[in-house]
Design a protein around this motif. Structure first.
Motif, PDB file in Angstrom:
ATOM      1  N   TYR A 145       0.811  -1.210   0.000  1.00  0.00           N
ATOM      2  CA  TYR A 145       0.000   0.000   0.000  1.00  0.00           C
ATOM      3  C   TYR A 145       0.848   1.266   0.000  1.00  0.00           C
ATOM      4  N   GLY A 146       2.050   1.146  -0.557  1.00  0.00           N
ATOM      5  CA  GLY A 146       2.897   2.310  -0.729  1.00  0.00           C
ATOM      6  C   GLY A 146       3.970   2.435   0.339  1.00  0.00           C
ATOM      7  N   ARG A 147       4.985   3.233   0.020  1.00  0.00           N
ATOM      8  CA  ARG A 147       6.130   3.385   0.923  1.00  0.00           C
ATOM      9  C   ARG A 147       5.753   4.092   2.215  1.00  0.00           C
ATOM     10  N   ASP A 148       4.865   5.071   2.137  1.00  0.00           N
ATOM     11  CA  ASP A 148       4.446   5.800   3.330  1.00  0.00           C
ATOM     12  C   ASP A 148       3.808   4.850   4.335  1.00  0.00           C
ATOM     13  N   TYR A 149       2.963   3.949   3.848  1.00  0.00           N
ATOM     14  CA  TYR A 149       2.331   2.964   4.724  1.00  0.00           C
ATOM     15  C   TYR A 149       3.374   2.002   5.293  1.00  0.00           C
ATOM     16  N   ALA A 150       4.306   1.557   4.451  1.00  0.00           N
ATOM     17  CA  ALA A 150       5.337   0.620   4.903  1.00  0.00           C
ATOM     18  C   ALA A 150       6.197   1.236   6.003  1.00  0.00           C
ATOM     19  N   ARG A 151       6.511   2.516   5.868  1.00  0.00           N
ATOM     20  CA  ARG A 151       7.321   3.183   6.895  1.00  0.00           C
ATOM     21  C   ARG A 151       6.560   3.308   8.217  1.00  0.00           C
ATOM     22  N   ALA A 152       5.260   3.570   8.132  1.00  0.00           N
ATOM     23  CA  ALA A 152       4.471   3.782   9.347  1.00  0.00           C
ATOM     24  C   ALA A 152       4.006   2.481   9.984  1.00  0.00           C
ATOM     25  N   LEU A 153       4.070   1.363   9.239  1.00  0.00           N
ATOM     26  CA  LEU A 153       3.501   0.101   9.710  1.00  0.00           C
ATOM     27  C   LEU A 153       4.061  -0.365  11.058  1.00  0.00           C
ATOM     28  N   PRO A 154       5.379  -0.353  11.287  1.00  0.00           N
ATOM     29  CA  PRO A 154       5.885  -0.809  12.591  1.00  0.00           C
ATOM     30  C   PRO A 154       5.301  -0.027  13.766  1.00  0.00           C
ATOM     31  N   ALA A 155       5.194   1.281  13.612  1.00  0.00           N
ATOM     32  CA  ALA A 155       4.644   2.107  14.695  1.00  0.00           C
ATOM     33  C   ALA A 155       3.165   1.807  14.909  1.00  0.00           C
ATOM     34  N   LEU A 156       2.438   1.613  13.823  1.00  0.00           N
ATOM     35  CA  LEU A 156       1.006   1.310  13.929  1.00  0.00           C
ATOM     36  C   LEU A 156       0.784  -0.032  14.630  1.00  0.00           C
ATOM     37  N   GLU A 157       1.624  -1.014  14.292  1.00  0.00           N
ATOM     38  CA  GLU A 157       1.486  -2.332  14.918  1.00  0.00           C
ATOM     39  C   GLU A 157       1.900  -2.301  16.384  1.00  0.00           C
ATOM     40  N   GLN A 158       3.006  -1.627  16.672  1.00  0.00           N
ATOM     41  CA  GLN A 158       3.527  -1.609  18.037  1.00  0.00           C
ATOM     42  C   GLN A 158       2.566  -0.912  18.999  1.00  0.00           C
ATOM     43  N   SER A 159       1.898   0.121  18.499  1.00  0.00           N
ATOM     44  CA  SER A 159       0.983   0.878  19.360  1.00  0.00           C
ATOM     45  C   SER A 159      -0.392   0.232  19.471  1.00  0.00           C
ATOM     46  N   GLY A 160      -0.628  -0.817  18.703  1.00  0.00           N
ATOM     47  CA  GLY A 160      -1.933  -1.472  18.737  1.00  0.00           C
ATOM     48  C   GLY A 160      -3.008  -0.736  17.976  1.00  0.00           C
ATOM     49  N   GLN A 161      -2.614   0.220  17.130  1.00  0.00           N
ATOM     50  CA  GLN A 161      -3.605   0.988  16.361  1.00  0.00           C
ATOM     51  C   GLN A 161      -4.161   0.211  15.172  1.00  0.00           C
ATOM     52  N   LEU A 162      -3.424  -0.802  14.714  1.00  0.00           N
ATOM     53  CA  LEU A 162      -3.781  -1.468  13.466  1.00  0.00           C
ATOM     54  C   LEU A 162      -4.585  -2.737  13.718  1.00  0.00           C
ATOM     55  N   SER A 163      -5.700  -2.843  13.017  1.00  0.00           N
ATOM     56  CA  SER A 163      -6.479  -4.086  12.962  1.00  0.00           C
ATOM     57  C   SER A 163      -6.594  -4.484  11.499  1.00  0.00           C
ATOM     58  N   THR A 164      -6.538  -5.783  11.221  1.00  0.00           N
ATOM     59  CA  THR A 164      -6.550  -6.233   9.830  1.00  0.00           C
ATOM     60  C   THR A 164      -7.825  -7.008   9.512  1.00  0.00           C
ATOM     61  N   PHE A 165      -8.117  -7.093   8.222  1.00  0.00           N
ATOM     62  CA  PHE A 165      -9.285  -7.828   7.757  1.00  0.00           C
ATOM     63  C   PHE A 165      -8.910  -8.672   6.548  1.00  0.00           C
ATOM     64  N   GLY A 166      -9.688  -9.732   6.331  1.00  0.00           N
ATOM     65  CA  GLY A 166      -9.393 -10.653   5.246  1.00  0.00           C
ATOM     66  C   GLY A 166     -10.135 -10.358   3.966  1.00  0.00           C
ATOM     67  N   SER A 167     -11.231  -9.620   4.043  1.00  0.00           N
ATOM     68  CA  SER A 167     -12.005  -9.256   2.851  1.00  0.00           C
ATOM     69  C   SER A 167     -12.541  -7.849   3.039  1.00  0.00           C
ATOM     70  N   PHE A 168     -12.859  -7.193   1.938  1.00  0.00           N
ATOM     71  CA  PHE A 168     -13.405  -5.842   2.040  1.00  0.00           C
ATOM     72  C   PHE A 168     -14.785  -5.857   2.679  1.00  0.00           C
TER      73      PHE A 168
END
Length: 253
Positions: A145-168
């Motif tokens: 989903y782009g370099r900006d997302y890739a750079r921010a991903l570790p921080a989003l995961e570490q802080s617990g901000q990110l939740s994922t889904f398998g389908s739209f």
């Protein structure tokens, strides 16, 4: 006057090619609005309509096998048992086993919120701002989903901000239920699913990624001549407006 053997041979070769020597096989997948099946419409979708038009113009036959899991579909493609995949990104590592058509559409990845919260988040200009703001974000489990997302991903995961889904379908349902206030993903697919569920989306004012997508052909079971015919078909259909008309029916410019 008798035809020369070389002329006859060339004509027969051309007829053989046109008669079905270019046969491409893909597996069905459920990724509305790009490829999907239903009892009412059969097998259809934006990418499938585009591919059918292109391959028909190129003189190719398209065969669609039953639906397979994503990992299995990829394995069979690399083995050559499937020789066509739609909406593929042209990456260097794939050139070991694949060849790519010219682009036939562009994909956009966006970040959305519900319409009632648009004013609250319209100042956000990227994933770094989302991470710093400690905002909950929904994202697909896999994908680039782009370099900006890739750079921010570790921080989003570490802080617990990110939740994922398998389908739209699942992702939009989670957004509507208040599991998060922001969602990232393919813009056309998210808008399609939100309309289906009656959830009103509003886009944040930045595009996370915009990239071309291609028909991916298995290198060993297709030929450069077939790729040339497909690329020629894309050029003619773009110039004639046929591909634009198909994209427009699905809300893509």
């Amino acid at each position: 006057m008798r035809a020369r053997p070389v002329v006859i041979a060339a004509a027969l070769a051309a007829l053989t090619f046109q008669a079905g020597a270019c046969t491409l096989t893909m597996a069905l997948e459920q990724w509305p609005p790009y490829v999907y099946s239903s009892a009412k419409t059969g097998v259809t979708g934006l990418d499938l309509e585009l591919a059918r038009a292109i391959l028909k113009e190129a003189g190719c036959t398209l065969l669609i096998q039953p639906e397979l899991p994503t990992a299995r579909r990829q394995i069979l493609f690399q083995k050559g048992e499937l020789n066509l995949m739609l909406a593929a990104s042209d990456t260097p590592e794939r050139h070991r086993y694949a060849r790519f058509s010219a682009p036939y559409r562009y994909e956009s990845v966006g970040v959305f919120t519900t319409a009632d919260k648009q004013a609250k988040y319209r100042h956000l200009a990227g994933f770094e701002a989302i991470a710093k703001g400690r905002l909950a974000l929904l994202a697909p489990k896999v994908g680039w989903y782009g370099r900006d997302y890739a750079r921010a991903l570790p921080a989003l995961e570490q802080s617990g901000q990110l939740s994922t889904f398998g389908s739209f379908q699942q992702g939009v349902r989670m957004l509507g239920a208040g599991r998060a206030e922001l969602i990232v993903g393919d813009a056309t697919a998210l808008r399609y699913e939100a309309r289906r569920q009656g959830v009103k989306l509003a886009a944040l004012p930045f595009v996370a990624l915009r990239a071309s997508v291609h028909l991916m052909l298995h290198a060993a079971s297709t030929t450069p001549a077939q790729l040339e015919a497909i690329n020629g078909a894309i050029v003619r259909l773009e110039q004639g407006g046929e591909l634009a008309a198909i994209r427009a029916r699905y809300g893509e410019r």
